[in-house]
Design a protein around this motif. Structure first.
Motif, PDB file in Angstrom:
ATOM      1  N   ALA A  55      36.571  36.574  48.891  1.00 17.50           N
ATOM      2  CA  ALA A  55      36.699  38.026  48.773  1.00 17.50           C
ATOM      3  C   ALA A  55      38.001  38.514  49.398  1.00 17.50           C
ATOM      4  N   GLY A  56      38.375  37.950  50.546  1.00 15.48           N
ATOM      5  CA  GLY A  56      39.622  38.358  51.181  1.00 15.48           C
ATOM      6  C   GLY A  56      40.839  38.014  50.353  1.00 15.48           C
ATOM      7  N   ILE A  57      40.845  36.811  49.767  1.00 14.69           N
ATOM      8  CA  ILE A  57      41.987  36.406  48.944  1.00 14.69           C
ATOM      9  C   ILE A  57      42.084  37.268  47.690  1.00 14.69           C
ATOM     10  N   SER A  61      45.267  39.761  46.957  1.00 15.52           N
ATOM     11  CA  SER A  61      46.057  39.513  45.751  1.00 15.52           C
ATOM     12  C   SER A  61      46.129  40.754  44.868  1.00 15.52           C
ATOM     13  N   THR A  62      45.007  41.454  44.753  1.00 17.00           N
ATOM     14  CA  THR A  62      44.992  42.671  43.940  1.00 17.00           C
ATOM     15  C   THR A  62      45.917  43.731  44.515  1.00 17.00           C
ATOM     16  N   ILE A  66      49.423  45.322  42.833  1.00 12.37           N
ATOM     17  CA  ILE A  66      49.624  46.763  42.646  1.00 12.37           C
ATOM     18  C   ILE A  66      50.923  47.219  43.300  1.00 12.37           C
ATOM     19  N   LYS A  67      51.193  46.740  44.503  1.00 12.34           N
ATOM     20  CA  LYS A  67      52.429  47.112  45.188  1.00 12.34           C
ATOM     21  C   LYS A  67      53.646  46.554  44.467  1.00 12.34           C
ATOM     22  N   LEU A  68      53.551  45.342  43.956  1.00  5.90           N
ATOM     23  CA  LEU A  68      54.656  44.751  43.201  1.00  5.90           C
ATOM     24  C   LEU A  68      54.967  45.562  41.951  1.00  5.90           C
ATOM     25  N   TYR A  69      53.940  46.011  41.274  1.00  9.89           N
ATOM     26  CA  TYR A  69      54.156  46.812  40.075  1.00  9.89           C
ATOM     27  C   TYR A  69      54.792  48.158  40.414  1.00  9.89           C
ATOM     28  N   LYS A  70      54.286  48.824  41.440  1.00 10.03           N
ATOM     29  CA  LYS A  70      54.793  50.145  41.785  1.00 10.03           C
ATOM     30  C   LYS A  70      56.219  50.092  42.297  1.00 10.03           C
TER      31      LYS A  70
END
Length: 344
Positions: A55-57, A61-62, A66-70
């Motif tokens: 769950a942590g991984i 990752s999600t 999201i930060k990479l896209y933004k």
């Protein structure tokens, strides 16, 4: 079941079948107590180390995607979408759709470049509404103003074009139009343009500074203004390059030719800053008084040096008795008309 097994099953003795489980061996259901509810569920398997690590991984990752896209993969369609924290920290990589003048261009932001499919999988440009209308390459673009330089002005708003404006425009157009460049933005100006340094990668090895190349060729000058000038870290390099181009006499720094020397011109072309100052004075003179317009028009004419036989010939013609008599005639007529009015 197969027919052979069926036959064997029919011939088997009932004593060969396994005995059914006894009722005493069946699991009993707990009726529960006051501390444990009747329909209690076991959640202990959600707290196992394997579940928590997975769950942590997944969550990390999600959030990272999201930060990479933004921050890096989201396309910026206009200058108004640039946040203050973007300037001087990050860059814009995109496709030059058009060149407007000698120091400005239109950039279609393509984050990730060809690795993200731009140009071969994703279309560069905004698709026009309607069937069969093609791609509009001016919509969804950023207007870029090359920082640190001032190129000769082209004809616009009723103003005449400046010398070497076409040469500067054609060079910038041939070097950047329909090519990928990288812009390091510094700020937005009052016209909604992004002011920044523009680089183009050549041969996949080194980056070429557009402003520096125009200064080397004498197609631009260092931007001179009381405030708002942006150079990044290249102001000293820009000024040194301009001085070298001026010493070599290239572009706008080229010395006047034979005709220009006959007319007494000491410099070939006025700088873009001088051109803007002169045209601004002319516009201001038209709005205020005709005297200011006359003085601005006089300042715009090429000066004739004291030396040179052609300049002396012009002065001798203006100082001839015929010219003086022609200039004095209107004054005499005006005086006579005033005397007639007083007699009446």
């Amino acid at each position: 079941m197969p027919w052979t097994d069926y036959i064997l099953w029919r011939r088997s003795h009932p004593s060969d079948d396994p005995a059914p489980p006894s009722k005493s061996a069946a699991p009993t259901k707990s009726n529960g107590t006051w501390t444990s509810p009747l329909n209690a569920r076991d959640y202990t398997h959600y707290t196992t180390p394997q579940t928590l690590v997975f769950a942590g991984i997944t969550t990390a990752s999600t959030l990272a995607l999201i930060k990479l896209y933004k921050n890096h993969l989201r396309r910026i369609p206009g200058a108004e979408y640039l946040k203050p924290g973007f300037f001087r920290r990050r860059s814009l990589y995109g496709y030059v759709t058009s060149v407007g003048d000698a120091d400005g261009l239109r950039l279609f932001h393509t984050p990730g470049g060809r690795l993200m499919g731009w140009g071969w999988w994703r279309q560069v440009g905004v698709k026009a509404k309607g069937k069969g209308r093609g791609i509009r390459r001016t919509e969804g673009t950023l207007s870029i103003r090359i920082a640190g330089i001032d190129a000769p002005e082209m004809a616009h708003f009723g103003k005449e074009e400046q010398a070497y404006s076409k040469e500067a425009f054609e060079w910038l157009r041939g070097f950047t139009e329909h090519k990928y460049v990288r812009v390091y933005p510094y700020r937005n100006d009052q016209f909604g343009r992004v002011v920044g340094s523009v680089f183009r990668r050549q041969w996949g090895v080194w980056n070429t500074d557009l402003g520096l190349q125009m200064l080397k060729r004498g197609l631009a000058t260092v931007y001179e203004a009381k405030s708002g000038a942006e150079f990044g870290d290249s102001e000293a390099l820009y000024r040194e390059t301009e001085a070298q181009a001026k010493a070599r006499g290239v572009g706008i720094w080229r010395s006047p030719g034979f005709i220009g020397k006959l007319l007494g011109q000491e410099k070939a072309v006025e700088s873009p800053r001088e051109y803007k100052t002169r045209t601004a004075q002319q516009e201001h003179g038209k709005k205020t008084s005709p005297k200011a317009a006359a003085s601005a028009a006089t300042a715009s004419t090429p000066e004739v040096s004291s030396g040179g036989w052609f300049g002396g010939l012009l002065r001798s013609d203006s100082a001839s008795p015929t010219a003086q008599s022609e200039s004095a005639a209107p004054t005499a007529r005006d005086g006579a008309s005033r005397n007639v009015k007083k007699a009446k």
